[in-house]
Design an enzyme around this catalytic site. Structure first.
Site, PDB file in Angstrom:
ATOM      1  N   TYR A  44       0.273  -1.171  -0.115  1.00  0.00           N
ATOM      2  CA  TYR A  44       0.053   0.153  -0.154  1.00  0.00           C
ATOM      3  C   TYR A  44       0.927   1.244  -0.005  1.00  0.00           C
ATOM      4  O   TYR A  44       1.212   1.107   0.724  1.00  0.00           O
ATOM      5  CB  TYR A  44      -0.469  -0.077   1.447  1.00  0.00           C
ATOM      6  CG  TYR A  44      -2.221   0.670   0.576  1.00  0.00           C
ATOM      7  CD1 TYR A  44      -3.432   1.350   0.390  1.00  0.00           C
ATOM      8  CD2 TYR A  44      -1.630   2.885   1.528  1.00  0.00           C
ATOM      9  CE1 TYR A  44      -3.845   1.699   0.172  1.00  0.00           C
ATOM     10  CE2 TYR A  44      -2.451   3.900   1.514  1.00  0.00           C
ATOM     11  CZ  TYR A  44      -3.937   2.611   0.847  1.00  0.00           C
ATOM     12  OH  TYR A  44      -4.723   4.428   0.779  1.00  0.00           O
ATOM     13  N   GLN A  60     -10.596  -0.383   0.745  1.00  0.00           N
ATOM     14  CA  GLN A  60     -11.259  -0.846  -0.407  1.00  0.00           C
ATOM     15  C   GLN A  60      -9.405  -1.383  -0.859  1.00  0.00           C
ATOM     16  O   GLN A  60     -10.057  -2.212  -2.011  1.00  0.00           O
ATOM     17  CB  GLN A  60     -11.863  -0.046  -1.498  1.00  0.00           C
ATOM     18  CG  GLN A  60     -11.074   1.658  -2.529  1.00  0.00           C
ATOM     19  CD  GLN A  60     -11.903   2.593  -0.852  1.00  0.00           C
ATOM     20  OE1 GLN A  60     -11.989   2.309  -0.105  1.00  0.00           O
ATOM     21  NE2 GLN A  60     -10.992   4.626  -1.690  1.00  0.00           N
ATOM     22  N   ASN A 120      -3.438   5.820   6.009  1.00  0.00           N
ATOM     23  CA  ASN A 120      -3.955   6.396   7.560  1.00  0.00           C
ATOM     24  C   ASN A 120      -4.531   5.340   7.968  1.00  0.00           C
ATOM     25  O   ASN A 120      -4.310   4.702   7.898  1.00  0.00           O
ATOM     26  CB  ASN A 120      -4.830   8.116   6.907  1.00  0.00           C
ATOM     27  CG  ASN A 120      -5.996   7.396   5.845  1.00  0.00           C
ATOM     28  OD1 ASN A 120      -6.573   5.044   5.539  1.00  0.00           O
ATOM     29  ND2 ASN A 120      -6.821   7.850   4.522  1.00  0.00           N
ATOM     30  N   SER A 140       6.005   8.902  13.659  1.00  0.00           N
ATOM     31  CA  SER A 140       7.976   8.502  13.889  1.00  0.00           C
ATOM     32  C   SER A 140       8.268   9.221  15.437  1.00  0.00           C
ATOM     33  O   SER A 140       7.671  10.240  15.728  1.00  0.00           O
ATOM     34  CB  SER A 140       8.614   9.112  12.565  1.00  0.00           C
ATOM     35  OG  SER A 140       9.094   8.491  12.624  1.00  0.00           O
ATOM     36  N   HIS A 169       7.947  15.513  10.290  1.00  0.00           N
ATOM     37  CA  HIS A 169       6.928  13.921   9.604  1.00  0.00           C
ATOM     38  C   HIS A 169       5.120  14.252   9.588  1.00  0.00           C
ATOM     39  O   HIS A 169       4.327  14.097   9.159  1.00  0.00           O
ATOM     40  CB  HIS A 169       7.440  12.788  10.220  1.00  0.00           C
ATOM     41  CG  HIS A 169       8.239  12.022   9.044  1.00  0.00           C
ATOM     42  ND1 HIS A 169       8.061  12.284   8.103  1.00  0.00           N
ATOM     43  CD2 HIS A 169       9.237  11.941   9.365  1.00  0.00           C
ATOM     44  CE1 HIS A 169       9.064  11.852   7.737  1.00  0.00           C
ATOM     45  NE2 HIS A 169       9.481  11.523   7.901  1.00  0.00           N
ATOM     46  N   HIS A 221      13.912   5.834  16.195  1.00  0.00           N
ATOM     47  CA  HIS A 221      15.602   6.266  15.715  1.00  0.00           C
ATOM     48  C   HIS A 221      16.090   6.402  16.507  1.00  0.00           C
ATOM     49  O   HIS A 221      16.095   7.392  17.153  1.00  0.00           O
ATOM     50  CB  HIS A 221      15.470   7.667  14.418  1.00  0.00           C
ATOM     51  CG  HIS A 221      14.196   6.745  13.164  1.00  0.00           C
ATOM     52  ND1 HIS A 221      13.436   7.337  13.765  1.00  0.00           N
ATOM     53  CD2 HIS A 221      14.597   6.069  11.957  1.00  0.00           C
ATOM     54  CE1 HIS A 221      12.426   7.425  12.386  1.00  0.00           C
ATOM     55  NE2 HIS A 221      13.278   6.629  11.336  1.00  0.00           N
ATOM     56  N   ASP A 276      16.409   7.741   6.201  1.00  0.00           N
ATOM     57  CA  ASP A 276      15.463   7.401   5.404  1.00  0.00           C
ATOM     58  C   ASP A 276      15.243   7.232   3.595  1.00  0.00           C
ATOM     59  O   ASP A 276      14.706   6.349   3.114  1.00  0.00           O
ATOM     60  CB  ASP A 276      14.790   9.375   5.605  1.00  0.00           C
ATOM     61  CG  ASP A 276      14.216   8.811   6.995  1.00  0.00           C
ATOM     62  OD1 ASP A 276      13.836   8.083   7.203  1.00  0.00           O
ATOM     63  OD2 ASP A 276      13.825   9.515   7.329  1.00  0.00           O
ATOM     64  N   GLU A 312      -0.793 -36.809  27.651  1.00  0.00           N
ATOM     65  CA  GLU A 312      -1.038 -35.533  27.431  1.00  0.00           C
ATOM     66  C   GLU A 312      -3.303 -36.076  27.304  1.00  0.00           C
ATOM     67  O   GLU A 312      -3.535 -35.791  26.663  1.00  0.00           O
ATOM     68  CB  GLU A 312      -0.605 -34.790  26.449  1.00  0.00           C
ATOM     69  CG  GLU A 312       0.108 -34.101  27.385  1.00  0.00           C
ATOM     70  CD  GLU A 312       1.607 -33.347  25.988  1.00  0.00           C
ATOM     71  OE1 GLU A 312       0.667 -33.386  24.840  1.00  0.00           O
ATOM     72  OE2 GLU A 312       2.278 -32.291  26.544  1.00  0.00           O
TER      73      GLU A 312
END
Lengths: 434, 434
Positions: free
Chosen positions: B130, B191, B214, B237, B262, B328, B361, B415
């Site tokens: 994605y 979707q 998101n 982050s 960010h 980081h 990055d 068992e």
């Protein structure tokens, strides 16, 4: 009746797709109840855990008796008969030897720009292992969860095991001792998972929780995920046996019943090139179902979810096996190593008729916690890797920064991340001024 | 104002615990809406995806145009300026070289019982990535997700990237091309995740889905988990810089602002042994906040979640860092390698002042998808390991079964799993009859 499919018939694809898509688990929705239990344990700590244990396990504890005392453990372990103790010791030793080979290696190298790159593995500091109580209280599962953690170097390993009416399983305690477990708490359910994740006055929190459990435990693990790490949420057990015509049908029948006896939702599938073998295995299963101790469970599993698939050759068997992505795969064929080369998705492979799946449950060495419900397409069984994590390392030199820094600055600007670019530019400017 | 903590004051522990426990993310609850979208895509496939894309992205597609055509990709990529193309190529090359070293090795050995044991790694067959659209459409993230998958051997790698109003990011397409992505779909949101997980007529289902997104995307990933594998659900982050007095405060300020820019929920923390350095970095941050393009975002992040911690020595810094378990970690000290030995929990370490986090990055080589929100205590950044899985192997001989089979039988009986025991016993009896 178990299903019988023939891969050469026109409606096979449809039948096979239905078999693959069938939902075997119908978990009760306990999420709201579990959310309440977790909130209660977070708010009231020990007091909540003690009340819930009284309610569900009919056992009255105090903050002091939540944890097994060393002398209690000693006394219970002393009850274990010698032959069981020796069997558990052999299992522990073999599981430890197998998992010791899984420890991943650190790496460090200098690349052509002069940058030093690499990574380092470190163990999770504290882990908690959920052990079910009652009928499903399996000492073998304690070994399979606890030994990889200790091999990984987990410093603090805590177990929770409910003891309904105060009855503890001495073999579970012995397994914990053999695996090097540090703390054992006599609690269970969502309250045990909450206590491990968030901690109480008497139980320090852990960083990772593993181990099987009922719907309450599974829902609790899902809810605390993020706060702590968890292992997979396991579904009902499965076995796929691929067999040619040269087999003892009784052995295969027993291997398939080994899965079926676990759980009414378990699934046993036979794929064979030999119609007579298919019939003989079915007959042997029916025969054993007359006498097996757990015949009710095994019979229901076999009737509801069992399947036999006749294939024209072993290549087709391998293709179907990869679509099933079975938890356990037995290759009872003349050249199991050759056939295994064609297997791309499976939790564990048992090669040849001398390797019943039950060996893997106890003393083989590999882990018996394996991906179910086709998740072997994207995940692996429990291992040392579940108890370590990787820190990546990078060290630039002025020369390395000069070589690759401008590209980083360009990309930062293209992503509209100005400070990223400036952090590189400030250093490059300093170098240019030297 | 960012917090200022002094580790030598009596109320430090309380303040630090509050800093650790502070919740930075307040995701909207979109779960019900996402459940509906997923059900719709499962029921109506392409038609649902097309309708939802029309609604959310104001873009009208057909089953034929869901996927970018090769000539469209070519045309868009041709727009990328040469210096950006070269920067992306350098990044791709360095990321590929780093990740190629992560490929785990198969193992096979014969133990003292004569059993052959081992494991084999295989790639996930199909993965979906994605990629967010709009402002957060980062070509670097495409490289960081796609390259490990291709290095692992994933045969089919599909990307979904929403193109609101039909506007595509040429750099994202170029990154996909450089990484070897096989299919690119111009869809997004829940979707897109549903289409990747369950498939539609035009989009074949995948086995694993990774990549940021998101709240809708995160909720959809949680919901399809189990049907497919997913990577972590990343939070905002974070950076922790440990610095001694011998640093350029401007460099450190820019590194901290790199995180802050960010996201308003990002967190930048400085731990230093030098009070003057603490003040100088704070001043430099304020100065840059006057002019930085993303000063609104970075300023809010710094004021709400930023912190400076003064410590008596670097040993204390390491202890606090391990409690923070930062995503980081920059070690801007005289002996960064020595200090890094004390670090037990961190996603990525940047050693020395010549290694700004921004290098990692883009072009450093290690992955920039890293564990947030203290999850470095139990998890690792994205790697080749996320796109492979392990199948364990066991092969008994008659002699091996004779040696270890009886222990398996004993444990099966203990068992109450009779069929397990019988499956071993049947083979042992056969051996005894020979």
């Amino acid at each position: 009746m178990p299903q019988f499919l023939d891969a050469t018939t026109p409606d096979f694809e449809e039948q096979f797709a239905a078999l693959l898509g069938a939902k075997r688990e119908d978990s009760p929705d306990v999420d709201a109840a579990v959310a309440e239990i977790i909130a209660d344990v977070r708010a009231r700590g020990d007091a909540a855990v003690i009340e819930l244990t009284e309610r569900y396990d009919r056992l009255t504890l105090t903050p002091e008796t939540l944890r097994f005392a060393p002398e209690e453990i000693e006394a219970l372990i002393a009850e274990v008969p010698q032959h069981e103790r020796e069997a558990l010791e052999l299992a522990a030793e073999r599981i430890r030897a197998y998992h010791a080979r899984q420890m991943p290696e650190d790496a460090s190298w200098v690349d052509e720009s002069g940058a030093t790159l690499g990574w380092r593995w470190t163990p999770v500091s504290a882990a908690g292992l959920y052990v079910p109580g009652g009928l499903a209280s399996y000492p073998s599962s304690v070994l399979m969860n606890a030994i990889p953690a200790k091999v990984a170097g987990v410093e603090r390993l805590a177990i929770t095991v409910p003891t309904p009416d105060g009855v503890a399983n001495p073999l579970v305690l012995l397994a914990a001792r053999l695996a090097g477990v540090d703390e054992i708490y006599r609690i269970g359910g969502a309250q045990a998972v909450a206590a491990l994740a968030y901690g109480t006055t008497s139980i320090a929190p852990v960083d990772k929780i593993t181990g099987p459990g009922n719907a309450f435990v599974a829902a609790a693990k899902r809810r605390v995920f993020g706060k702590v790490g968890i292992d997979m949420i396991a579904g009902p057990s499965e076995i796929l046996v691929i067999a040619d015509g040269d087999n003892d049908p009784d052995w295969i029948a027993l291997d398939m019943l080994s899965q079926a006896e676990h759980d009414e939702s378990a699934q046993s599938i036979l794929i064979t090139t030999d119609r007579a073998m298919a019939k003989a295995v079915e007959a042997a299963i029916e025969r054993h179902l007359l006498t097996l101790e757990r015949r009710e469970i095994a019979g229901k599993s076999w009737r509801d979810y069992g399947a036999v698939i006749l294939v024209p050759d072993l290549d087709v068997a391998a293709v179907l096996s990869n679509r099933i992505a079975p938890e356990h795969l037995e290759l009872c064929v003349a050249d199991p190593d050759g056939l295994s080369e064609q297997i791309t998705h499976a939790g564990a492979i048992f090669l040849g008729a001398w390797t019943p799946e039950a060996i893997g449950d106890y003393v083989g060495g590999p882990n018996h916690v394996l991906p179910t419900a086709r998740s072997a397409r994207f995940s692996s069984g429990l291992s040392v890797m579940d108890f370590v994590k990787r820190t990546t390392l990078a060290k630039m030199t002025p020369a390395a920064l000069r070589a690759i820094g401008p590209a980083a600055e360009t990309l930062a600007i293209s992503e509209s991340l100005e400070a990223h670019g400036l952090s590189v530019r400030a250093r490059l400017n300093h170098l240019n001024e030297l």
